[in-house]
Write an enzyme that holds these catalytic residues in place. Structure first.
Site, PDB file in Angstrom:
ATOM      1  CD  GLU A  95     -92.396 -28.334 -37.217  1.00 52.42           C
ATOM      2  OE1 GLU A  95     -91.754 -28.340 -38.227  1.00 52.42           O
ATOM      3  OE2 GLU A  95     -92.944 -27.419 -36.870  1.00 52.42           O
ATOM      4  CB  CYS A 108     -87.702 -37.447 -38.535  1.00 48.42           C
ATOM      5  SG  CYS A 108     -86.510 -35.973 -37.350  1.00 48.42           S
ATOM      6  CB  CYS A 115     -83.602 -26.396 -29.569  1.00 53.00           C
ATOM      7  SG  CYS A 115     -82.176 -26.878 -29.803  1.00 53.00           S
ATOM      8  CB  CYS A 119     -77.851 -24.344 -34.958  1.00 49.30           C
ATOM      9  SG  CYS A 119     -77.220 -25.703 -33.766  1.00 49.30           S
ATOM     10  CB  CYS A 122     -81.987 -24.914 -36.075  1.00 50.23           C
ATOM     11  SG  CYS A 122     -82.705 -26.360 -35.885  1.00 50.23           S
ATOM     12  CB  CYS A 336     -88.276 -30.569 -37.131  1.00 49.64           C
ATOM     13  SG  CYS A 336     -89.423 -32.211 -37.287  1.00 49.64           S
TER      14      CYS A 336
END
Length: 356
Positions: A95, A108, A115, A119, A122, A336
């Site tokens: 994204e 961005c 990932c 977190c 997120c 994102c």
């Protein structure tokens, strides 16, 4: 996948392309011509109209051009922010978000597919990690957005999907390429890199003295709170992270931006504000308060506007520069990770229906 056997030419520097071409007895000016085409965002060698057909065919036998194709596009009716879901050459998705400000256009971009950092608040981490992006795939996000809208992007933020410092070498190569005067020519001072706190790489980056802005996702003033929401803190605690940030600011002369997601009842009390202010005193920095996104599957809720103001006031009274992030693209979930996750769920649902 054909491109696995070919060289990624858009990730190559101009000098590297010149060296390759020289080995094939091609003149240096030809390398520069090809390099410029690559950084205009051409999708195929056939688009390089000032090169002979035979040479373009030779290029296609040795190299491939990484692309980011628009899979989905959402435009905010509120502020014109555009959110892209890009499909990469191997079918993976990332994204990007294109935002307009009075000073120009900012994008961005993502640095990884998914990932590893996980977190708690997120959306990206909840979809898992697939792979790193190449420098060319980072460039392709910018080029595709520019060509789609017909504007020049002047600012880049590496704050999309992924942890940039977990993809360190490819990110460094991207920074070199995106700032190249024969490429997109976006100056380092117009680039921000966001990290959740990969301390060893912060030291490495500081020693390179690049003039990018380092943005650190802090989100808590102490280890007790931060370790509960950010697993990376179990390896590098808050004090160790802030020590690295001071080193970065001293080495580069660049102000650190601390991102602080305001989570109701978790990290938004006045005591947290006072503790944060005490730890940042004397550092070249500022704090950017962010109303946390309500992520599906997470129990966190954003702080109230009143709490946001009080937290900000405590920091300001302690001499800390503080801003509140302007929310853009709120009607299209512009943060994102959410779009890719939703797309994967939709595809999975279709496949399940077909199997039934």
């Amino acid at each position: 996948m054909y491109f696995l056997t070919l060289k990624d030419i858009k990730s190559m520097t101009l000098d590297e392309i010149k060296a390759d071409f020289a080995a094939e007895r091609q003149p240096a000016f030809r390398a520069l011509q090809v390099y410029k085409w690559l950084h205009r965002g051409v999708a195929d060698f056939s688009e390089m109209s000032d090169q002979s057909k035979s040479f373009r065919q030779e290029l296609s036998k040795k190299y491939y051009i990484a692309n980011a194709v628009i899979e989905r596009k959402y435009v905010s009716k509120i502020d014109g922010t555009i959110k892209y879901l890009f499909r990469l050459d191997d079918g993976e998705h990332v994204e990007s978000v294109l935002m307009s400000y009075h000073h120009g256009h900012t994008i961005c971009i993502s640095t990884q597919v998914g990932c590893k950092m996980n977190c708690a608040f997120c959306a990206t981490g909840k979809s898992g990690f697939a792979r790193n992006l190449s420098a060319s795939e980072m460039l392709a996000q910018i080029q595709t957005a520019q060509n789609d809208v017909g504007i020049r992007i002047s600012n880049v933020v590496l704050m999309g999907m992924g942890e940039p410092l977990d993809n360190y070498e490819n990110v460094l190569r991207f920074l070199h390429l995106v700032s190249s005067e024969n490429g997109l020519n976006i100056g380092m001072r117009h680039i921000s890199l966001s990290t959740c706190g990969v301390v060893d790489k912060i030291y490495d980056l500081a020693d390179k003295k690049l003039q990018i802005t380092l943005s650190v996702s802090l989100h808590a003033p102490n280890d007790k709170i931060r370790s509960n929401t950010m697993p990376v803190n179990k390896k590098w605690g808050v004090d160790e992270l802030l020590k690295a940030c001071r080193y970065y600011a001293d080495k580069t002369g660049r102000r650190i931006s601390f991102e602080y997601a305001m989570i109701n009842g978790v990290n938004d009390g006045d005591d947290c504000a006072r503790e944060l202010a005490n730890k940042l005193t004397g550092m070249l920095s500022h704090v950017n308060l962010i109303p946390v996104n309500n992520v599906s599957g997470a129990e966190f809720k954003k702080s109230s506007l009143d709490r946001l103001k009080k937290f900000s006031r405590v920091l300001s009274n302690k001499g800390i520069t503080v801003t509140v992030r302007r929310t853009l693209g709120s009607d299209i979930n512009a943060s994102c990770g959410q779009l890719r996750r939703r797309y994967k769920e939709e595809v999975a649902n279709v496949e399940n229906i077909q199997q039934e």
